[in-house]
Design an enzyme around this catalytic site. Structure first.
Site, short mmCIF file in Angstrom:
data_model
loop_
_atom_site.label_atom_id
_atom_site.label_comp_id
_atom_site.label_asym_id
_atom_site.label_seq_id
_atom_site.Cartn_x
_atom_site.Cartn_y
_atom_site.Cartn_z
N CYS A 1 -33.63 -12.54 21.21
CA CYS A 1 -33.63 -11.09 21.04
C CYS A 1 -34.68 -10.65 20.03
O CYS A 1 -34.81 -11.23 18.95
CB CYS A 1 -32.25 -10.63 20.58
SG CYS A 1 -32.13 -8.83 20.32
N CYS B 1 0.85 -1.20 0.00
CA CYS B 1 0.00 0.00 0.00
C CYS B 1 0.88 1.24 0.00
O CYS B 1 1.97 1.25 0.56
CB CYS B 1 -0.92 0.00 1.22
SG CYS B 1 -2.19 1.31 1.17
N CYS C 1 -23.24 -8.84 4.79
CA CYS C 1 -23.05 -10.16 5.39
C CYS C 1 -23.15 -10.10 6.91
O CYS C 1 -23.58 -11.07 7.55
CB CYS C 1 -21.70 -10.73 4.97
SG CYS C 1 -20.27 -9.75 5.46
N CYS D 1 -4.97 0.39 10.02
CA CYS D 1 -5.13 -0.68 9.03
C CYS D 1 -5.06 -2.05 9.71
O CYS D 1 -4.12 -2.33 10.46
CB CYS D 1 -4.05 -0.58 7.96
SG CYS D 1 -4.23 -1.82 6.65
N ASP E 1 -12.21 -12.39 4.77
CA ASP E 1 -11.01 -11.55 4.87
C ASP E 1 -10.69 -11.17 6.31
O ASP E 1 -9.66 -10.53 6.57
CB ASP E 1 -11.14 -10.30 3.99
CG ASP E 1 -12.25 -9.38 4.42
OD1 ASP E 1 -13.27 -9.87 4.93
OD2 ASP E 1 -12.13 -8.15 4.21
N CYS F 1 -28.86 -13.79 21.95
CA CYS F 1 -29.32 -13.48 20.59
C CYS F 1 -30.51 -14.34 20.18
O CYS F 1 -31.33 -13.92 19.35
CB CYS F 1 -28.19 -13.69 19.58
SG CYS F 1 -26.72 -12.67 19.86
N CYS G 1 -21.29 -10.04 13.40
CA CYS G 1 -20.15 -10.69 12.74
C CYS G 1 -19.44 -11.66 13.69
O CYS G 1 -19.12 -11.29 14.83
CB CYS G 1 -19.15 -9.63 12.27
SG CYS G 1 -17.68 -10.31 11.46
#
Length: 388
Positions: free
Chosen positions: A327, A24, A262, A31, A284, A324, A337
Protein backbone atom coordinates in the site's frame (compact mmCIF):
# COMPACT_ATOMS: atom_id res chain seq x y z
CA UNK A 1 0.15 16.80 24.09
CA UNK A 2 -2.02 13.75 24.16
CA UNK A 3 -3.05 10.64 25.99
CA UNK A 4 -2.01 7.70 23.95
CA UNK A 5 -4.52 4.88 23.80
CA UNK A 6 -1.98 2.50 25.28
CA UNK A 7 0.05 4.95 27.27
CA UNK A 8 3.21 3.84 25.57
CA UNK A 9 6.36 5.90 25.87
CA UNK A 10 8.14 5.41 22.58
CA UNK A 11 11.51 6.05 24.20
CA UNK A 12 11.00 3.47 26.96
CA UNK A 13 8.44 1.48 28.93
CA UNK A 14 5.10 3.19 29.49
CA UNK A 15 2.65 2.17 32.19
CA UNK A 16 -1.13 2.45 32.13
CA UNK A 17 -2.88 1.61 35.37
CA UNK A 18 -6.60 0.85 35.56
CA UNK A 19 -6.74 2.78 38.81
CA UNK A 20 -10.08 1.55 40.13
CA UNK A 21 -10.66 -1.26 37.65
CA UNK A 22 -14.11 -0.86 36.05
CA UNK A 23 -15.61 1.42 38.72
CA UNK A 24 -17.17 4.52 37.17
CA UNK A 25 -19.76 7.14 38.12
CA UNK A 26 -21.08 7.32 34.55
CA UNK A 27 -22.89 4.71 32.47
CA UNK A 28 -21.91 5.53 28.89
CA UNK A 29 -23.63 2.96 26.69
CA UNK A 30 -20.62 2.53 24.42
CA UNK A 31 -18.03 1.88 27.13
CA UNK A 32 -15.74 -0.95 26.02
CA UNK A 33 -14.67 -1.73 29.56
CA UNK A 34 -16.99 -1.03 32.48
CA UNK A 35 -20.05 -3.02 33.49
CA UNK A 36 -20.84 -1.22 36.74
CA UNK A 37 -23.56 0.88 35.11
CA UNK A 38 -22.52 4.10 36.82
CA UNK A 39 -23.00 2.59 40.29
CA UNK A 40 -19.54 1.72 41.58
CA UNK A 41 -20.71 1.02 45.11
CA UNK A 42 -19.38 2.28 48.46
CA UNK A 43 -16.14 0.25 48.39
CA UNK A 44 -13.94 1.49 45.56
CA UNK A 45 -11.40 -1.02 44.26
CA UNK A 46 -8.25 1.01 44.86
CA UNK A 47 -4.77 -0.31 44.17
CA UNK A 48 -3.22 -1.86 47.26
CA UNK A 49 -0.43 0.27 48.75
CA UNK A 50 1.98 -2.66 48.90
CA UNK A 51 1.46 -3.48 45.22
CA UNK A 52 1.75 0.18 44.31
CA UNK A 53 5.03 0.61 46.15
CA UNK A 54 6.57 -2.63 44.84
CA UNK A 55 5.84 -1.78 41.24
CA UNK A 56 6.91 1.87 41.39
CA UNK A 57 10.20 0.85 43.00
CA UNK A 58 10.82 -1.80 40.33
CA UNK A 59 9.84 0.59 37.53
CA UNK A 60 12.05 3.41 38.78
CA UNK A 61 15.06 1.09 38.95
CA UNK A 62 14.80 0.60 35.19
CA UNK A 63 13.55 4.07 34.29
CA UNK A 64 16.77 5.38 32.67
CA UNK A 65 15.86 8.97 33.36
CA UNK A 66 12.19 8.87 32.32
CA UNK A 67 9.12 7.33 33.95
CA UNK A 68 5.71 7.52 32.28
CA UNK A 69 2.44 6.72 34.08
CA UNK A 70 -1.11 6.92 32.70
CA UNK A 71 -4.05 6.60 35.10
CA UNK A 72 -7.32 5.39 33.63
CA UNK A 73 -10.41 3.48 34.63
CA UNK A 74 -13.34 3.37 34.96
CA UNK A 75 -13.12 6.81 36.51
CA UNK A 76 -9.70 7.10 38.18
CA UNK A 77 -10.69 10.04 40.40
CA UNK A 78 -12.90 7.66 42.35
CA UNK A 79 -9.65 6.46 43.95
CA UNK A 80 -9.62 9.72 45.92
CA UNK A 81 -7.11 12.43 46.79
CA UNK A 82 -5.21 10.36 49.33
CA UNK A 83 -4.45 7.68 46.75
CA UNK A 84 -2.90 10.09 44.26
CA UNK A 85 -1.01 11.87 47.01
CA UNK A 86 0.46 8.46 47.82
CA UNK A 87 1.28 7.92 44.13
CA UNK A 88 3.36 11.08 43.77
CA UNK A 89 5.01 10.46 47.16
CA UNK A 90 6.11 6.96 46.17
CA UNK A 91 7.23 8.16 42.73
CA UNK A 92 9.46 10.79 44.32
CA UNK A 93 10.66 8.35 46.98
CA UNK A 94 11.90 5.75 44.50
CA UNK A 95 12.93 7.87 41.52
CA UNK A 96 16.67 8.12 40.82
CA UNK A 97 18.05 11.68 40.78
CA UNK A 98 17.06 13.76 37.76
CA UNK A 99 14.34 11.35 36.64
CA UNK A 100 11.60 13.03 34.59
CA UNK A 101 8.28 11.71 35.90
CA UNK A 102 5.23 12.11 33.65
CA UNK A 103 1.68 11.50 34.83
CA UNK A 104 -1.40 11.62 32.63
CA UNK A 105 -4.96 10.90 33.65
CA UNK A 106 -8.07 10.25 31.54
CA UNK A 107 -11.27 11.38 33.22
CA UNK A 108 -14.90 12.18 32.54
CA UNK A 109 -14.17 15.39 34.51
CA UNK A 110 -17.41 15.32 36.49
CA UNK A 111 -15.55 14.96 39.79
CA UNK A 112 -12.90 17.61 39.16
CA UNK A 113 -12.93 20.29 41.85
CA UNK A 114 -10.64 23.17 42.69
CA UNK A 115 -8.71 20.84 44.99
CA UNK A 116 -8.18 18.28 42.22
CA UNK A 117 -7.12 20.96 39.75
CA UNK A 118 -4.63 22.43 42.20
CA UNK A 119 -3.13 18.96 42.72
CA UNK A 120 -2.83 18.39 38.95
CA UNK A 121 -1.09 21.72 38.52
CA UNK A 122 1.32 21.13 41.40
CA UNK A 123 2.42 17.75 40.06
CA UNK A 124 2.18 18.59 36.34
CA UNK A 125 -0.47 16.03 35.42
CA UNK A 126 -1.70 16.07 31.82
CA UNK A 127 -5.46 15.59 31.86
CA UNK A 128 -7.56 14.01 29.14
CA UNK A 129 -11.22 15.03 29.31
CA UNK A 130 -13.86 12.88 27.63
CA UNK A 131 -16.32 15.20 25.88
CA UNK A 132 -18.33 14.18 22.83
CA UNK A 133 -19.28 17.67 21.61
CA UNK A 134 -21.96 20.25 22.39
CA UNK A 135 -24.45 19.48 25.13
CA UNK A 136 -27.13 17.82 23.00
CA UNK A 137 -24.61 15.43 21.46
CA UNK A 138 -22.66 14.75 24.65
CA UNK A 139 -25.71 14.18 26.87
CA UNK A 140 -27.22 11.65 24.48
CA UNK A 141 -24.60 9.02 25.34
CA UNK A 142 -22.48 10.13 28.31
CA UNK A 143 -24.99 9.75 31.12
CA UNK A 144 -25.11 8.77 34.78
CA UNK A 145 -26.90 5.73 36.20
CA UNK A 146 -30.21 7.63 36.12
CA UNK A 147 -29.78 8.44 32.43
CA UNK A 148 -29.07 12.12 33.04
CA UNK A 149 -26.48 13.81 30.84
CA UNK A 150 -23.12 14.90 32.27
CA UNK A 151 -22.29 17.92 30.08
CA UNK A 152 -22.79 20.58 32.75
CA UNK A 153 -20.64 18.71 35.25
CA UNK A 154 -17.90 18.14 32.64
CA UNK A 155 -17.77 21.81 31.70
CA UNK A 156 -17.62 22.74 35.38
CA UNK A 157 -14.65 20.41 35.79
CA UNK A 158 -12.96 22.04 32.79
CA UNK A 159 -13.49 25.46 34.35
CA UNK A 160 -11.50 24.31 37.40
CA UNK A 161 -8.69 23.05 35.14
CA UNK A 162 -8.56 26.38 33.36
CA UNK A 163 -8.64 28.37 36.58
CA UNK A 164 -5.57 26.49 37.79
CA UNK A 165 -3.89 26.49 34.34
CA UNK A 166 -3.77 22.70 34.09
CA UNK A 167 -2.78 21.26 30.71
CA UNK A 168 -5.66 19.24 29.26
CA UNK A 169 -6.97 17.91 25.98
CA UNK A 170 -10.34 16.77 24.73
CA UNK A 171 -11.08 13.18 23.75
CA UNK A 172 -14.17 12.79 21.57
CA UNK A 173 -15.69 9.40 20.78
CA UNK A 174 -17.05 9.43 17.24
CA UNK A 175 -20.37 7.57 17.17
CA UNK A 176 -23.67 7.58 15.30
CA UNK A 177 -24.70 10.78 17.04
CA UNK A 178 -21.78 12.92 15.86
CA UNK A 179 -20.08 11.13 12.95
CA UNK A 180 -21.92 13.37 10.48
CA UNK A 181 -21.19 16.54 12.42
CA UNK A 182 -17.47 17.17 11.99
CA UNK A 183 -17.98 20.84 11.16
CA UNK A 184 -20.22 21.33 14.17
CA UNK A 185 -17.66 19.68 16.44
CA UNK A 186 -14.77 21.76 15.11
CA UNK A 187 -16.85 24.94 15.51
CA UNK A 188 -17.63 23.89 19.09
CA UNK A 189 -13.94 23.37 19.88
CA UNK A 190 -13.14 26.84 18.55
CA UNK A 191 -16.04 28.40 20.43
CA UNK A 192 -14.83 26.82 23.68
CA UNK A 193 -11.16 27.54 22.89
CA UNK A 194 -10.23 23.85 23.11
CA UNK A 195 -6.80 23.65 21.51
CA UNK A 196 -5.91 19.95 21.76
CA UNK A 197 -8.32 17.34 20.39
CA UNK A 198 -8.27 13.64 19.68
CA UNK A 199 -10.90 11.44 18.07
CA UNK A 200 -11.61 7.78 18.83
CA UNK A 201 -14.08 5.91 16.60
CA UNK A 202 -16.76 4.12 18.59
CA UNK A 203 -16.12 0.38 18.69
CA UNK A 204 -18.70 -1.86 20.32
CA UNK A 205 -16.69 -4.58 21.97
CA UNK A 206 -15.58 -5.67 25.40
CA UNK A 207 -11.84 -5.28 25.88
CA UNK A 208 -11.84 -8.56 27.76
CA UNK A 209 -13.39 -10.48 24.84
CA UNK A 210 -10.33 -10.58 22.60
CA UNK A 211 -11.39 -13.86 21.01
CA UNK A 212 -14.37 -12.15 19.36
CA UNK A 213 -14.15 -9.79 16.36
CA UNK A 214 -14.92 -6.18 17.12
CA UNK A 215 -18.31 -4.76 16.25
CA UNK A 216 -18.23 -1.15 15.17
CA UNK A 217 -20.98 1.42 15.59
CA UNK A 218 -19.86 3.54 12.65
CA UNK A 219 -18.82 2.35 9.21
CA UNK A 220 -15.38 2.87 7.71
CA UNK A 221 -16.95 5.11 5.05
CA UNK A 222 -18.65 7.25 7.70
CA UNK A 223 -15.42 7.69 9.62
CA UNK A 224 -13.51 8.49 6.46
CA UNK A 225 -16.01 11.19 5.53
CA UNK A 226 -15.83 12.56 9.06
CA UNK A 227 -12.04 12.82 8.92
CA UNK A 228 -12.16 14.59 5.55
CA UNK A 229 -14.66 17.16 6.80
CA UNK A 230 -12.69 17.66 10.01
CA UNK A 231 -9.50 18.09 7.97
CA UNK A 232 -11.07 20.90 5.95
CA UNK A 233 -11.91 22.68 9.19
CA UNK A 234 -8.49 21.98 10.69
CA UNK A 235 -6.35 23.02 7.72
CA UNK A 236 -7.37 26.71 7.73
CA UNK A 237 -5.56 27.62 4.48
CA UNK A 238 -2.36 26.07 5.76
CA UNK A 239 -2.51 27.75 9.17
CA UNK A 240 -3.96 25.22 11.63
CA UNK A 241 -4.96 26.74 14.93
CA UNK A 242 -6.22 23.61 16.68
CA UNK A 243 -4.11 20.55 17.37
CA UNK A 244 -5.98 17.44 16.20
CA UNK A 245 -3.99 14.34 17.06
CA UNK A 246 -4.81 12.41 13.88
CA UNK A 247 -3.71 15.24 11.60
CA UNK A 248 -0.68 16.11 13.73
CA UNK A 249 0.43 12.50 13.40
CA UNK A 250 0.06 12.68 9.63
CA UNK A 251 1.99 15.93 9.47
CA UNK A 252 4.81 14.47 11.54
CA UNK A 253 5.32 11.80 8.87
CA UNK A 254 5.27 14.38 6.07
CA UNK A 255 7.98 16.25 7.97
CA UNK A 256 10.15 13.15 8.01
CA UNK A 257 9.30 11.91 11.48
CA UNK A 258 7.00 9.24 12.88
CA UNK A 259 3.44 9.17 14.07
CA UNK A 260 3.08 9.53 17.83
CA UNK A 261 -0.06 7.39 18.10
CA UNK A 262 0.61 3.68 18.54
CA UNK A 263 -2.12 2.91 15.99
CA UNK A 264 -0.09 4.38 13.15
CA UNK A 265 3.43 3.41 14.11
CA UNK A 266 5.40 0.49 12.72
CA UNK A 267 5.37 -1.30 16.08
CA UNK A 268 3.24 -1.32 19.20
CA UNK A 269 4.90 0.56 22.07
CA UNK A 270 6.59 -1.10 25.01
CA UNK A 271 3.82 -0.86 27.56
CA UNK A 272 2.34 -2.58 30.54
CA UNK A 273 -1.36 -2.20 31.27
CA UNK A 274 -2.08 -2.99 34.90
CA UNK A 275 -5.37 -3.88 36.47
CA UNK A 276 -6.23 -2.66 39.94
CA UNK A 277 -5.38 -6.09 41.35
CA UNK A 278 -1.92 -6.11 39.75
CA UNK A 279 -2.65 -8.29 36.72
CA UNK A 280 -0.54 -7.14 33.77
CA UNK A 281 -1.25 -7.11 30.03
CA UNK A 282 0.55 -5.74 26.95
CA UNK A 283 -2.35 -3.51 25.78
CA UNK A 284 -5.63 -2.17 27.15
CA UNK A 285 -7.49 -3.76 24.21
CA UNK A 286 -6.22 -7.17 25.31
CA UNK A 287 -7.29 -7.42 28.95
CA UNK A 288 -7.95 -11.12 28.94
CA UNK A 289 -6.47 -14.12 30.72
CA UNK A 290 -5.22 -15.36 27.37
CA UNK A 291 -2.94 -12.31 27.13
CA UNK A 292 -1.92 -11.93 30.77
CA UNK A 293 1.83 -11.54 31.27
CA UNK A 294 1.91 -11.79 35.06
CA UNK A 295 0.92 -10.01 38.24
CA UNK A 296 3.08 -7.30 39.77
CA UNK A 297 2.52 -8.64 43.29
CA UNK A 298 4.76 -11.59 42.50
CA UNK A 299 6.41 -10.93 39.14
CA UNK A 300 9.12 -8.46 38.28
CA UNK A 301 8.89 -6.15 35.27
CA UNK A 302 11.70 -8.14 33.66
CA UNK A 303 9.68 -11.34 34.09
CA UNK A 304 6.58 -9.78 32.53
CA UNK A 305 8.45 -8.35 29.55
CA UNK A 306 10.00 -11.77 28.96
CA UNK A 307 6.63 -13.55 29.08
CA UNK A 308 5.74 -15.42 25.84
CA UNK A 309 2.47 -13.48 25.62
CA UNK A 310 4.36 -10.20 25.52
CA UNK A 311 6.45 -11.31 22.55
CA UNK A 312 3.39 -12.87 20.89
CA UNK A 313 1.53 -9.60 21.15
CA UNK A 314 4.38 -7.57 19.67
CA UNK A 315 4.59 -9.89 16.69
CA UNK A 316 1.04 -8.98 15.63
CA UNK A 317 1.45 -5.38 14.54
CA UNK A 318 4.27 -5.91 11.99
CA UNK A 319 2.57 -9.01 10.54
CA UNK A 320 0.89 -6.89 7.89
CA UNK A 321 -1.93 -8.26 5.77
CA UNK A 322 -0.97 -8.69 2.11
CA UNK A 323 -2.80 -5.55 0.88
CA UNK A 324 -0.93 -3.44 3.44
CA UNK A 325 2.47 -4.67 2.32
CA UNK A 326 2.24 -2.90 -1.03
CA UNK A 327 0.00 0.00 0.00
CA UNK A 328 1.27 3.48 -0.90
CA UNK A 329 0.03 4.80 2.43
CA UNK A 330 1.89 2.28 4.57
CA UNK A 331 4.29 4.90 6.07
CA UNK A 332 1.26 6.77 7.42
CA UNK A 333 -0.62 3.77 8.74
CA UNK A 334 1.46 0.59 9.17
CA UNK A 335 -1.67 -1.52 9.16
CA UNK A 336 -3.53 0.34 11.89
CA UNK A 337 -4.43 -1.40 15.14
CA UNK A 338 -4.16 -5.19 15.54
CA UNK A 339 -7.40 -5.14 17.55
CA UNK A 340 -9.23 -3.82 14.47
CA UNK A 341 -8.12 -6.70 12.25
CA UNK A 342 -9.86 -10.06 11.88
CA UNK A 343 -7.26 -12.70 12.66
CA UNK A 344 -7.20 -16.10 11.02
CA UNK A 345 -4.94 -18.27 13.21
CA UNK A 346 -5.31 -21.28 10.93
CA UNK A 347 -4.02 -19.28 7.96
CA UNK A 348 -1.47 -17.38 10.04
CA UNK A 349 -2.61 -13.91 9.03
CA UNK A 350 -5.27 -11.24 9.26
CA UNK A 351 -7.46 -8.97 7.21
CA UNK A 352 -6.75 -5.21 7.06
CA UNK A 353 -7.85 -2.87 9.84
CA UNK A 354 -11.63 -2.31 9.85
CA UNK A 355 -10.94 1.38 9.28
CA UNK A 356 -8.59 0.80 6.34
CA UNK A 357 -10.94 2.56 3.90
CA UNK A 358 -11.24 5.46 6.35
CA UNK A 359 -7.50 5.92 6.41
CA UNK A 360 -7.00 5.51 2.67
CA UNK A 361 -9.67 8.11 2.03
CA UNK A 362 -8.26 10.78 4.34
CA UNK A 363 -4.68 10.12 3.24
CA UNK A 364 -5.56 10.63 -0.43
CA UNK A 365 -7.85 13.56 0.33
CA UNK A 366 -5.28 15.45 2.42
CA UNK A 367 -2.09 14.48 0.59
CA UNK A 368 -1.55 17.57 -1.54
CA UNK A 369 -2.33 20.01 1.26
CA UNK A 370 -0.19 18.06 3.74
CA UNK A 371 2.74 18.24 1.31
CA UNK A 372 2.22 21.98 0.96
CA UNK A 373 2.01 22.49 4.72
CA UNK A 374 5.10 20.38 5.38
CA UNK A 375 7.03 22.32 2.76
CA UNK A 376 5.92 25.59 4.29
CA UNK A 377 6.99 24.50 7.76
CA UNK A 378 10.38 23.44 6.45
CA UNK A 379 10.91 26.82 4.81
CA UNK A 380 9.46 28.87 7.63
CA UNK A 381 9.94 26.99 10.93
CA UNK A 382 7.32 28.00 13.43
CA UNK A 383 6.52 26.85 16.94
CA UNK A 384 3.10 25.22 16.95
CA UNK A 385 1.17 23.07 19.35
CA UNK A 386 1.05 19.41 18.54
CA UNK A 387 -0.09 16.18 20.11
CA UNK A 388 3.17 14.52 20.87
Amino acid sequence: MSLSCTAGSHSGLGVMWKTVSEDCNLACDYCYYSTCGGKPGPAINRIDSGILDKFIQDYMQRSSGSATFAWQGGEPLLAGHEFFEEVVYRQALHAPPHTVISNSLQTNATLISGRWAAFFKTYHFLIGVSLDGPQQIHDSRRVNSAGKGSYVQVMNGISHLRRHQVDFNILTVIHKGNVGKARELMAFYREQDFRFIQFIPCMDFRSQQVDQPGVYEITADEYGEFLCEAFDEWYQDGKPEISVRFFDNMLSVYLGGEAESCIHRAACPSSLVLEQNGDAFPCDFYINEEWKVGNIAGDSIADMLAHPNYERFHQMKPALPEPCQSCEWQPLCYGGCPRNRKWNPEEGGSSPDYFCRSYMRIYAYADERMRQLAGKLRREPVQRGCNG
